[in-house]
Design an enzyme around this catalytic site. Structure first.
Site, PDB file in Angstrom:
ATOM      1  N   LYS A 153       0.798  -1.234   0.000  1.00 58.09           N
ATOM      2  CA  LYS A 153       0.000   0.000   0.000  1.00 58.09           C
ATOM      3  C   LYS A 153       0.824   1.275   0.000  1.00 58.09           C
ATOM      4  CE  LYS A 153      -3.086  -1.590   3.259  1.00 58.09           C
ATOM      5  NZ  LYS A 153      -3.411  -1.156   4.533  1.00 58.09           N
ATOM      6  N   GLY A 204      11.079  -5.993   5.718  1.00 58.43           N
ATOM      7  CA  GLY A 204      11.051  -7.396   6.100  1.00 58.43           C
ATOM      8  C   GLY A 204      10.802  -8.326   4.933  1.00 58.43           C
TER       9      GLY A 204
HETATM   10  P1  ADP Z   1       8.366  -4.927   2.999  1.00 57.42           P
HETATM   11  O1  ADP Z   1       8.097  -5.824   4.189  1.00 57.42           O
HETATM   12  O2  ADP Z   1       9.516  -5.407   2.171  1.00 57.42           O
HETATM   13  O3  ADP Z   1       8.480  -3.496   3.393  1.00 57.42           O
HETATM   14  P2  ADP Z   1       5.540  -4.723   2.433  1.00 57.42           P
HETATM   15  O4  ADP Z   1       5.207  -5.355   3.747  1.00 57.42           O
HETATM   16  O5  ADP Z   1       5.255  -3.287   2.264  1.00 57.42           O
HETATM   17  O6  ADP Z   1       7.070  -5.026   2.036  1.00 57.42           O
HETATM   18  O7  ADP Z   1       4.726  -5.457   1.275  1.00 57.42           O
HETATM   19  C1  ADP Z   1       4.840  -6.829   1.031  1.00 57.42           C
HETATM   20  C2  ADP Z   1       3.531  -7.403   0.590  1.00 57.42           C
HETATM   21  O8  ADP Z   1       3.034  -6.716  -0.547  1.00 57.42           O
HETATM   22  C3  ADP Z   1       3.661  -8.838   0.201  1.00 57.42           C
HETATM   23  O9  ADP Z   1       2.901  -9.620   1.098  1.00 57.42           O
HETATM   24  C4  ADP Z   1       3.099  -8.893  -1.208  1.00 57.42           C
HETATM   25  O10 ADP Z   1       2.278 -10.021  -1.439  1.00 57.42           O
HETATM   26  C5  ADP Z   1       2.264  -7.634  -1.281  1.00 57.42           C
HETATM   27  N1  ADP Z   1       2.055  -7.196  -2.670  1.00 57.42           N
HETATM   28  C6  ADP Z   1       2.992  -6.892  -3.579  1.00 57.42           C
HETATM   29  N2  ADP Z   1       2.430  -6.577  -4.759  1.00 57.42           N
HETATM   30  C7  ADP Z   1       1.098  -6.685  -4.596  1.00 57.42           C
HETATM   31  C8  ADP Z   1      -0.027  -6.509  -5.466  1.00 57.42           C
HETATM   32  N3  ADP Z   1       0.130  -6.139  -6.730  1.00 57.42           N
HETATM   33  N4  ADP Z   1      -1.269  -6.709  -4.956  1.00 57.42           N
HETATM   34  C9  ADP Z   1      -1.411  -7.071  -3.658  1.00 57.42           C
HETATM   35  N5  ADP Z   1      -0.392  -7.262  -2.799  1.00 57.42           N
HETATM   36  C10 ADP Z   1       0.850  -7.080  -3.262  1.00 57.42           C
HETATM   37 MG    MG Z   2       6.272  -6.292   5.322  1.00 59.57          MG
END
Ligand code: ADP
Ligand code: MG
Length: 399
Positions: free
Chosen positions: A199, A356
Site C-alpha cells: 500500500k 522485512g
Molecule cells: P516490505 O516488508 O519489504 O516493506 P511490504 O510489507 O510493504 O514489504 O509489502 C509486502 C507485501 O506486498 C507482500 O505480502 C506482497 O504479497 C504484497 N504485494 C505486492 N504486490 C502486490 C499486489 N500487486 N497486490 C497485492 N499485494 C501485493
Molecule cells: Mg512487510
C-alpha cells in the site's frame, strides 16, 4: 540525524561490565529456534567484547510478553545456542534486573558472558521507564547497542539506559548506520530507489523523503496501481488506496519539479482472483498498464517493466530497495521481484535492501550474498529511509 556514532572499538572495555542490547528475537517452533540468523549476526560484537576482556551482560526482547512472565518466551534457548556458537559458557540469569541477574553480573570475570531474561517481561521496558533504565544501568559500566531491529523504538533497553551509561554502537548497528547513512546523506550517483509492497499509505513518508534525495524513483508492487489510477488509468480490481490518489498526484508533480525520474510499471501480470491459499497454482495473463481489464487484478510487474527497471538499476551507483514488486509469496507472481533482485545482484553499485518482506525475498531467492547490505530491521530501516531520528541510535555518543 547524525550518523557519526562512536563504536565499541572506541571505548575501553577491558575489565568493564558491558551491557549489550542484541536482537535475539528469534523465530521459534515448539520451543526450538527455527533460524539462528540473528544470534549469528550478533557474534562479531560479542566476540570482540570477550577478546578484549569485557564482562559481557547481554540483553534482548523476544516476542510480546507485555510485562508478563511467559516461560515460552524465555531467552534460555538463545543462551544455549549462543553457547554452542561461541564454544563457551553463557551464564543464564533467572530474571531481568532481579537478585539473580544482579548477583551473576557482579560475579562476572573478564571475558565472561551472561544473558539476562527477556526485557519485555518487565512492563516498564516498552514504556521507556526511567526506573527500569536505571536498574539496567546499575549492573554495568558501558552500554553497547547492537540491535538495529529495535533502534526505532525508545525503550528502556534500547535507548533509556543510555541516559545513565556511556553508550556506543556494536558492529551490526555500525554497519547499518554507515551504509544506509551514507546512502542517504552522501550517495554515489546516480542514486536509484525502488519501492514496492502493498500500500501507498504504508510508505507515504518514505516516498516523500526519497524524492528529495534520489535521481530515479521506481514504484512497483501493489502501491503502483494507485499511482497508475492517479494518472487516469483504469486498474480493474487491483489494489487501490483511494484516499491517496491526490497524494500520488502531488508526488508525481514533486518528482517533475525536482527533476527526479519517476518510473511506474508499463505492463502487469493479471489474474481473475487473488490466489488462495497465497501459494496456490494460478493462471496468469499479461497486459499493458493502460489496458487492464475491469474484472482483473494486477499482481506483479510484467516483463517489459522488469526490463525498464533493470535498465535503470544498471546505470546506478547506489540502489535502495524496499518492498516486493508483486505477490512474491506465489512462485508464479514472484517474477518481477526476482528480476529486481537479479538486477541488484548483477549491479556493481552499492545495493541496499530494507523491509522485512523484500529482505526475506532476497534470502529465499538466493540473492543475499550478492547484495551489499540487507538490513536486519524492517521497521527500523523504513524509518531510516523516512529520514526519522532513531532513538536507539540518537542516544549513542557522537564521534
Ligand atoms: P516490505 O516488508 O519489504 O516493506 P511490504 O510489507 O510493504 O514489504 O509489502 C509486502 C507485501 O506486498 C507482500 O505480502 C506482497 O504479497 C504484497 N504485494 C505486492 N504486490 C502486490 C499486489 N500487486 N497486490 C497485492 N499485494 C501485493
Ligand atoms: Mg512487510
Amino acid at each position: 540525524m547524525n550518523y557519526n556514532k562512536k563504536s565499541v572499538e572506541e571505548i575501553e572495555v577491558r575489565g568493564k561490565r558491558v551491557l549489550c542490547r542484541c536482537d535475539f528475537n528469534v523465530p521459534t517452533k515448539e520451543g526450538k529456534i527455527t533460524s539462528d540468523k540473528r544470534i549469528v549476526a550478533a557474534l562479531p560484537t560479542i566476540e570482540y567484547l570477550i577478546k578484549n576482556g569485557a564482562r559481557v551482560i547481554l540483553c534482548s526482547h523476544m516476542g510480546k510478553p507485555k510485562g508478563e512472565w511467559k516461560p515460552e518466551l524465555s531467552l534460555k534457548i538463545v543462551a544455549d545456542r549462543l553457547s554452542e556458537l561461541l564454544g563457551k559458557e553463557v551464564i543464564m540469569a533467572a530474571d531481568v534486573v532481579g537478585e539473580d541477574a544482579k548477583a551473576k553480573a557482579a560475579a562476572l570475570q573478564d571475558g565472561d558472558v551472561m544473558l539476562i531474561e527477556n526485557v519485555r517481561y518487565i512492563k516498564g521496558e516498552t514504556k521507556n521507564d526511567p526506573e527500569l533504565s536505571k536498574e539496567l544501568a546499575s549492573m554495568a559500566d558501558i552500554f553497547v547497542n547492537d540491535a538495529f531491529g529495535t533502534a526505532h523504538r525508545a525503550h528502556s533497553s534500547t535507548a533509556g539506559v543510555a541516559d545513565y551509561l556511556p553508550a556506543v554502537s556494536g558492529y551490526l548497528v555500525q554497519k547499518e548506520v554507515s551504509i544506509m547513512g551514507k546512502a542517504l546523506a552522501d550517495p554515489d550517483r546516480p542514486f536509484v530507489a525502488i519501492l514496492g509492497g502493498s500500500k501507498v499509505s504504508d510508505k507515504l513518508n518514505v516516498i516523500n523523503n526519497l524524492l528529495e534525495k534520489v535521481n530515479t524513483l521506481i514504484i512497483g508492487g501493489g502501491m503502483a496501481y494507485t499511482f497508475l489510477a492517479a494518472k487516469g488509468y483504469g486498474i480493474g480490481k487491483s489494489l487501490l488506496d483511494e484516499e491517496k490518489l491526490e497524494y500520488c498526484r502531488d508526488m508525481m508533480a514533486k518528482a517533475a519539479e525536482k527533476g527526479v525520474k519517476l518510473l511506474l510499471p508499463i505492463d502487469t501480470a493479471i489474474v481473475e482472483s487473488f490466489p488462495s491459499p497465497i501459494d496456490a497454482e494460478i493462471e496468469v495473463a499479461y497486459c499493458g498498464c493502460d489496458a487492464i481489464p475491469e474484472n482483473m487484478i494486477g499482481v506483479d510487474i510484467g516483463p517489459e517493466s522488469c526490463k525498464l527497471f533493470a535498465e535503470a538499476v544498471k546505470e546506478a551507483k547506489t540502489v535502495v530497495w524496499n518492498g516486493p514488486m508483486g505477490v512474491f509469496e506465489n512462485p508464479t507472481l514472484a517474477k518481477g521481484t526476482i528480476a529486481i533482485a537479479q538486477a541488484l545482484a548483477d549491479s556493481d553499485a552499492v545495493t541496499i535492501v530494507g523491509g522485512g518482506d523484500s529482505a526475506a525475498a532476497c534470502e529465499q531467492l538466493g540473492f543475499a550474498n550478492e547484495i551489499t547490505h540487507i538490513s536486519t530491521g524492517g521497521g527500523a530501516s523504513l524509518e531510516f529511509l523516512e529520514g526519522l531520528e532513531l532513538p536507539g541510535i540518537a542516544c549513542l555518543q557522537d564521534k
